[in-house]
Design a protein around this motif. Structure first.
Motif, PDB file in Angstrom:
ATOM      1  N   GLN A   1     -36.731  26.132 -25.560  1.00 18.19           N
ATOM      2  CA  GLN A   1     -35.866  24.944 -25.630  1.00 18.19           C
ATOM      3  C   GLN A   1     -36.415  23.794 -24.657  1.00 18.19           C
ATOM      4  O   GLN A   1     -35.994  23.157 -23.843  1.00 18.19           O
ATOM      5  CB  GLN A   1     -34.458  25.102 -25.005  1.00 18.19           C
ATOM      6  CG  GLN A   1     -33.697  26.206 -25.895  1.00 18.19           C
ATOM      7  CD  GLN A   1     -32.523  26.692 -25.334  1.00 18.19           C
ATOM      8  OE1 GLN A   1     -31.398  25.793 -24.880  1.00 18.19           O
ATOM      9  NE2 GLN A   1     -31.874  27.769 -25.512  1.00 18.19           N
TER      10      GLN A   1
ATOM     11  N   HIS B   1     -37.402  20.650 -25.082  1.00 19.53           N
ATOM     12  CA  HIS B   1     -37.065  19.287 -25.528  1.00 19.53           C
ATOM     13  C   HIS B   1     -35.432  19.105 -24.581  1.00 19.53           C
ATOM     14  O   HIS B   1     -35.150  18.058 -24.552  1.00 19.53           O
ATOM     15  CB  HIS B   1     -36.787  18.875 -26.712  1.00 19.53           C
ATOM     16  CG  HIS B   1     -35.706  19.642 -27.367  1.00 19.53           C
ATOM     17  ND1 HIS B   1     -35.617  20.846 -27.930  1.00 19.53           N
ATOM     18  CD2 HIS B   1     -34.444  19.265 -27.796  1.00 19.53           C
ATOM     19  CE1 HIS B   1     -34.449  21.343 -28.293  1.00 19.53           C
ATOM     20  NE2 HIS B   1     -33.815  20.191 -28.586  1.00 19.53           N
ATOM     21  N   SER B   2     -35.044  20.324 -23.954  1.00 17.77           N
ATOM     22  CA  SER B   2     -33.698  20.167 -23.328  1.00 17.77           C
ATOM     23  C   SER B   2     -33.959  19.855 -21.712  1.00 17.77           C
ATOM     24  O   SER B   2     -34.797  19.674 -21.136  1.00 17.77           O
ATOM     25  CB  SER B   2     -32.950  21.370 -23.732  1.00 17.77           C
ATOM     26  OG  SER B   2     -31.746  21.166 -23.037  1.00 17.77           O
TER      27      SER B   2
ATOM     28  N   ARG C   1     -29.240  20.265 -24.470  1.00 13.81           N
ATOM     29  CA  ARG C   1     -29.640  19.887 -25.809  1.00 13.81           C
ATOM     30  C   ARG C   1     -29.749  21.045 -26.802  1.00 13.81           C
ATOM     31  O   ARG C   1     -30.100  21.069 -27.700  1.00 13.81           O
ATOM     32  CB  ARG C   1     -30.511  18.833 -26.025  1.00 13.81           C
ATOM     33  CG  ARG C   1     -30.133  17.525 -25.254  1.00 13.81           C
ATOM     34  CD  ARG C   1     -31.029  16.305 -25.429  1.00 13.81           C
ATOM     35  NE  ARG C   1     -32.341  16.667 -24.664  1.00 13.81           N
ATOM     36  CZ  ARG C   1     -32.084  16.483 -23.113  1.00 13.81           C
ATOM     37  NH1 ARG C   1     -31.344  16.133 -22.708  1.00 13.81           N
ATOM     38  NH2 ARG C   1     -33.240  16.885 -22.579  1.00 13.81           N
TER      39      ARG C   1
ATOM     40  N   SER D   1     -32.246  22.979 -30.598  1.00 14.45           N
ATOM     41  CA  SER D   1     -32.506  22.236 -31.884  1.00 14.45           C
ATOM     42  C   SER D   1     -32.597  20.769 -31.656  1.00 14.45           C
ATOM     43  O   SER D   1     -31.623  20.189 -31.209  1.00 14.45           O
ATOM     44  CB  SER D   1     -31.231  22.527 -32.652  1.00 14.45           C
ATOM     45  OG  SER D   1     -31.491  21.595 -33.831  1.00 14.45           O
ATOM     46  N   ARG D   2     -33.771  20.037 -32.081  1.00 15.13           N
ATOM     47  CA  ARG D   2     -33.719  18.769 -31.754  1.00 15.13           C
ATOM     48  C   ARG D   2     -32.817  18.040 -32.760  1.00 15.13           C
ATOM     49  O   ARG D   2     -32.277  16.714 -32.519  1.00 15.13           O
ATOM     50  CB  ARG D   2     -35.149  18.302 -32.219  1.00 15.13           C
ATOM     51  CG  ARG D   2     -36.179  18.620 -31.248  1.00 15.13           C
ATOM     52  CD  ARG D   2     -37.559  18.323 -31.674  1.00 15.13           C
ATOM     53  NE  ARG D   2     -38.712  18.757 -30.629  1.00 15.13           N
ATOM     54  CZ  ARG D   2     -38.909  17.945 -29.558  1.00 15.13           C
ATOM     55  NH1 ARG D   2     -38.257  16.816 -29.181  1.00 15.13           N
ATOM     56  NH2 ARG D   2     -40.112  18.312 -28.740  1.00 15.13           N
ATOM     57  N   LEU D   3     -32.398  18.643 -33.765  1.00 14.52           N
ATOM     58  CA  LEU D   3     -31.530  17.876 -34.831  1.00 14.52           C
ATOM     59  C   LEU D   3     -30.066  17.686 -34.173  1.00 14.52           C
ATOM     60  O   LEU D   3     -29.515  16.706 -34.637  1.00 14.52           O
ATOM     61  CB  LEU D   3     -31.624  18.500 -36.194  1.00 14.52           C
ATOM     62  CG  LEU D   3     -33.032  18.475 -36.798  1.00 14.52           C
ATOM     63  CD1 LEU D   3     -32.811  19.353 -38.301  1.00 14.52           C
ATOM     64  CD2 LEU D   3     -33.444  16.918 -37.022  1.00 14.52           C
ATOM     65  N   THR D   4     -29.493  18.996 -33.915  1.00 18.43           N
ATOM     66  CA  THR D   4     -28.075  18.877 -33.495  1.00 18.43           C
ATOM     67  C   THR D   4     -27.851  18.630 -31.969  1.00 18.43           C
ATOM     68  O   THR D   4     -26.662  18.132 -31.724  1.00 18.43           O
ATOM     69  CB  THR D   4     -27.685  20.217 -33.661  1.00 18.43           C
ATOM     70  OG1 THR D   4     -28.185  21.450 -32.984  1.00 18.43           O
ATOM     71  CG2 THR D   4     -27.695  20.829 -35.233  1.00 18.43           C
ATOM     72  N   ASN D   5     -28.700  18.710 -31.218  1.00 20.67           N
ATOM     73  CA  ASN D   5     -28.629  18.661 -29.834  1.00 20.67           C
ATOM     74  C   ASN D   5     -27.205  19.381 -29.125  1.00 20.67           C
ATOM     75  O   ASN D   5     -26.537  18.894 -28.488  1.00 20.67           O
ATOM     76  CB  ASN D   5     -28.530  17.286 -29.445  1.00 20.67           C
ATOM     77  CG  ASN D   5     -29.665  16.357 -29.536  1.00 20.67           C
ATOM     78  OD1 ASN D   5     -30.793  16.917 -29.220  1.00 20.67           O
ATOM     79  ND2 ASN D   5     -29.661  14.887 -29.869  1.00 20.67           N
TER      80      ASN D   5
END
Length: 409
Positions: A364, A366-367, A387, A390-394
């Protein structure tokens, strides 16, 4: 609550007179290791010596041996009950979970509160646990505010939720959800991050998440007959540091500036800047706070009025901690710092500033890790991945870690 108001000078005189009776210490201050030992109560083990982190489990968490974890809430999903016929609270968890804390309940359970750092539709939600640690309810305690980032608990069992926007406010919330949240303009309008209370003087200390942000102190004008401050009025000051780190506090004349007014951090030219103020937490006369812009962890000794750097990534002999963000301190004095990015770890700092990973989230990157808080018993740790994976759903994920945090005398 404030039918009987006590002026600040009267409160401080009373506090001085009763200091030798340890009334404040017995009701408001966390127990030290020594106090736990004397009373035969559990205290925290050395959290920097729990052993290496094991490979990631099915949740993507790396934990020390003997620890386990579960997901207690996920963005957009109903929080599940551990008891009851329907096994569902019917309450949907928020996006971007951020700062958090726990509050003890009369039945031996506790409440975990969590901010939502979403723009314009933020707020605070809560999960209630019974004495066995089972989820029994979930609900909202603040709605439709703006980017509620961190905040802080108070000794009078309210949660102060901070808006991380220019001109943001602090809101005082009831963790039980029985009373309506109150906006507290006297705590200033600025890019709020977090707040902590000195349980001796009841002064509030606040951080500001800007590159040229400041450290603030709020002193209430009045107290109630229980010794708790009325946050509706008081003095907001800003810190100036000398070469040795000693602090002078300067009054801010206009703590609630409008859009065309001079912002709080610019009103006192001699005030000192802190690069991206983040979490702040009180423990035994010391305020611990972090600055993400330069990856530092600071201590403010309240008796000496002196600020020192406990950890600096640039000079540390073991610079494994970066993206310093939310912070909490165990009752055993262990400083836990959550990473925004970095290696997605919660890192323990000892009193020399040496870092040791306590746990890590894998996959994770990007979180960020937010909201670390122990339950009142000290045997469970709560935190979120803001987040998720998932980069798409955050979609944020809120976890509970259980294990041998405690030792016994």
């Amino acid at each position: 609550m404030f039918n009987k108001k006590i002026k600040r000078r009267q409160f401080l005189n009373r506090a001085i007179q009763t200091a030798g009776l340890s009334v404040m210490g017995s009701t408001l201050l966390p127990l030290s290791i020594g106090a736990h030992t004397q009373q035969g109560l559990p205290f925290f083990r050395d959290l920097s010596d729990l052993g290496p982190l094991l490979p990631a489990n099915e949740l993507g968490l790396r934990l020390p041996r003997g620890f386990s974890a579960r997901v207690i809430a996920e963005t957009g999903q109903s929080v599940k009950c551990d008891v009851g016929e329907h096994q569902d609270t019917g309450f949907y968890w928020h996006m971007f979970p951020d700062g958090g804390a726990t509050f003890e309940t009369d039945d031996g359970g506790w409440i975990y509160v969590s901010n939502s750092e979403i723009r314009y539709l933020g707020g605070v939600n809560a999960i209630r646990f019974d004495a066995e640690g089972r989820i029994v309810d979930a609900y909202s305690i603040l709605k439709r505010t703006n980017r509620n980032c961190a905040g802080g608990p108070t000794p009078w069992k309210t949660w102060l939720s901070c808006e991380e926007v220019s001109g943001g406010y602090v809101f005082e919330c009831d963790p039980w959800g029985n009373n309506r949240a109150i906006r507290r303009p006297a705590l200033g309008r600025f890019n709020h991050e977090a707040v902590a209370v000195d349980p001796q003087t009841m002064d509030l200390y606040l951080t500001e998440d800007k590159k040229d942000g400041c450290l603030y102190r709020f002193q209430a004008d009045y107290f109630n007959d229980e010794g708790f401050p009325d946050l509706s009025s008081g003095q907001l000051s800003v810190a100036e540091l000398d070469a040795q780190g000693f602090v002078t506090w300067h009054l801010i004349e206009n703590p609630t500036p409008g859009e065309d007014d001079t912002q709080t951090r610019h009103q006192v030219p001699q005030s000192s800047s802190f690069n991206g103020g983040e979490g702040i937490w009180h423990h035994e006369g010391v305020m611990y706070f972090t600055t993400k812009g330069d990856n530092r962890v600071w201590t403010l000794d309240l008796e000496l009025a002196q600020i020192r750097c406990l950890y600096d990534e640039a000079t540390s002999s073991s610079p494994i901690l970066s993206g310093v963000d939310n912070v909490t301190v165990s009752s055993g004095g262990h400083v836990l710092v959550a990473e925004d990015g970095g290696d997605m770890q919660i890192v323990v700092l000892d009193q020399t500033g040496h870092p040791t990973p306590l746990l890590q989230i894998v996959g994770q990157d990007h979180s960020e890790i937010t909201g670390p808080a122990f339950n009142p018993k000290g045997d469970r740790l709560y935190f979120s991945s803001q987040r998720g994976n998932s980069r798409l759903t955050n979609a944020g994920i809120t976890y509970e870690v259980t294990g041998p945090f405690l030792a016994h005398a």
